[in-house]
Design an enzyme around this catalytic site. Structure first.
Site, PDB file in Angstrom:
ATOM      1  N   HIS A 154      -7.130 -79.537 -43.394  1.00 25.58           N
ATOM      2  CA  HIS A 154      -8.158 -79.890 -42.400  1.00 25.58           C
ATOM      3  C   HIS A 154      -9.825 -80.106 -43.306  1.00 25.58           C
ATOM      4  CE1 HIS A 154     -12.213 -77.774 -40.631  1.00 25.58           C
ATOM      5  NE2 HIS A 154     -11.840 -78.716 -39.771  1.00 25.58           N
ATOM      6  N   VAL A 188     -11.531 -80.316 -47.955  1.00 23.63           N
ATOM      7  CA  VAL A 188     -10.332 -80.460 -47.244  1.00 23.63           C
ATOM      8  C   VAL A 188      -9.698 -78.969 -47.372  1.00 23.63           C
ATOM      9  CG1 VAL A 188      -7.930 -81.245 -47.051  1.00 23.63           C
ATOM     10  CG2 VAL A 188      -9.741 -82.723 -47.622  1.00 23.63           C
ATOM     11  N   GLU A 189      -9.536 -78.327 -46.357  1.00 24.22           N
ATOM     12  CA  GLU A 189      -8.986 -77.027 -46.444  1.00 24.22           C
ATOM     13  C   GLU A 189      -7.398 -77.124 -46.391  1.00 24.22           C
ATOM     14  OE1 GLU A 189     -12.078 -73.839 -44.599  1.00 24.22           O
ATOM     15  OE2 GLU A 189     -11.323 -75.342 -43.341  1.00 24.22           O
ATOM     16  N   VAL A 190      -6.764 -76.677 -47.486  1.00 22.72           N
ATOM     17  CA  VAL A 190      -5.421 -76.796 -47.286  1.00 22.72           C
ATOM     18  C   VAL A 190      -4.656 -75.376 -47.091  1.00 22.72           C
ATOM     19  CG1 VAL A 190      -3.064 -76.824 -48.788  1.00 22.72           C
ATOM     20  CG2 VAL A 190      -5.083 -78.595 -49.048  1.00 22.72           C
TER      21      VAL A 190
END
Length: 331
Positions: A148, A159-161
């Site tokens: 995200h 970026v959220e993994v």
């Protein structure tokens, strides 16, 4: 892991921005979107953001003055229609950007999973729906996760993994490495929670902001000023935890000192916030809309967006240089 070709499914604002970022890092991008006019809209958007992308170095940090320093070109993408179809087999990483609908993502992820090579990570740009909600029809759910970004991905580093409970360690590692290779700041979110982390933080602050404005405590314009002239710049440089540590005198003892010093007062503030939570009534929404309209009066939103993006490029250049100068420690 060698990633040279990225597949993009969905070319709305997020998918188009991802496309620009990947192109700017010399990658080949294969793009699909079933929406009418998607190909033309994508081409126009990429042309509009390319000047900003040309000012970034290979780490994704904007430069002051430079011709494009990498093998990057707008000619390196191919729009192939409503679906990637036979091109699925050509991609080394897949970024899905479909609308936030669980039923749609479930069907789409099953199609993608059945078509791409077994070693390919499938990342969804979902902004709040955990991947566990739409992998039920996947044959290889262990390579599916959330990647995200914060909008727009070509400028915002986060970026959220977010893996689900059965995502493989290798898929997480490969995603983290890939996003870092294109100049992003990936953060591993270790547990699925609705909205993930950044949007939950945003929701917490915005809900209190909505309440204060709807109640007439402050105008929308002055509320925005409270953020842009205090919390915004401070948190942009160090985040809330380091800011609190510094505010308490420095180090872990400083952090604990600040909590012990402000804790009793802040608990009272939180209790008052909970008592006056934004109620989402039509009257409250109308009050917010009126105050925001006053703030926007006489302003061109497109000009505001362009200025915002230009200023972000300058800001991340400063922050990137500073981060490099102090050996990876953001001060």
């Amino acid at each position: 892991m060698s990633i040279r070709t990225v597949g993009i499914v969905g070319t709305g604002v997020i998918g188009a921005s991802w496309t620009g970022l990947f192109l700017a890092h010399g990658l080949r991008v294969i793009v699909a979107d079933p929406a009418p006019g998607a190909e033309e809209k994508l081409a126009s958007y990429l042309e509009s953001i390319w000047p900003a992308l040309e000012t970034m170095d290979s780490s994704g940090v904007p430069q002051a003055d430079s011709d494009s320093p990498y093998s990057a070109s707008l000619s390196n993408y191919q729009f192939v229609g409503a679906t990637l179809g036979r091109h699925y087999k050509d991609v080394d990483f897949l970024q899905e950007n479909a609308p936030e609908r669980t039923d749609l993502k479930t069907k789409l992820l099953a199609e993608i999973d059945a078509a791409v090579r077994p070693d390919v990570v499938i990342a969804s740009s979902s902004s709040g729906i955990p991947s566990s909600k739409f992998i039920s029809q996947c044959q290889h759910p262990e390579r599916v996760l959330i990647g995200h970004p914060f909008n727009p991905p070509h400028l915002m580093p986060l970026v959220e993994v977010v893996p689900h409970s059965n995502t493989s360690a290798s898929a997480i590692s490969n995603a983290m490495d890939f996003y870092e290779s294109v100049g992003r700041r990936p953060v591993h979110i270790k547990e699925e929670v609705p909205g993930f982390v950044a949007n939950r933080l945003q929701a917490a602050l915005c809900n209190e902001a909505y309440s204060l404005v709807a109640r007439g405590v402050v105008t929308a314009q002055d509320l925005d000023a409270c953020v842009t002239t205090s919390l915004g710049p401070r948190w942009a440089m160090v985040g809330p935890f380091l800011a609190n540590a510094m505010g308490g005198g420095g180090g872990s003892e400083g952090f604990k000192h600040l909590l012990e010093h402000l804790g009793p007062a802040s608990r009272i503030w939180v209790e008052d916030m909970q008592e006056h939570k934004f109620d989402w009534s039509q009257d409250s929404i109308d009050a917010l809309g009126s105050s925001v309209s006053d703030e926007l009066q006489g302003k061109d939103v497109q000009e505001l967006e362009q200025k915002r993006d230009n200023d972000l490029v300058k800001f991340f250049k400063i922050k990137g240089v500073r981060r490099t100068s102090f050996h990876g420690i953001a001060l």
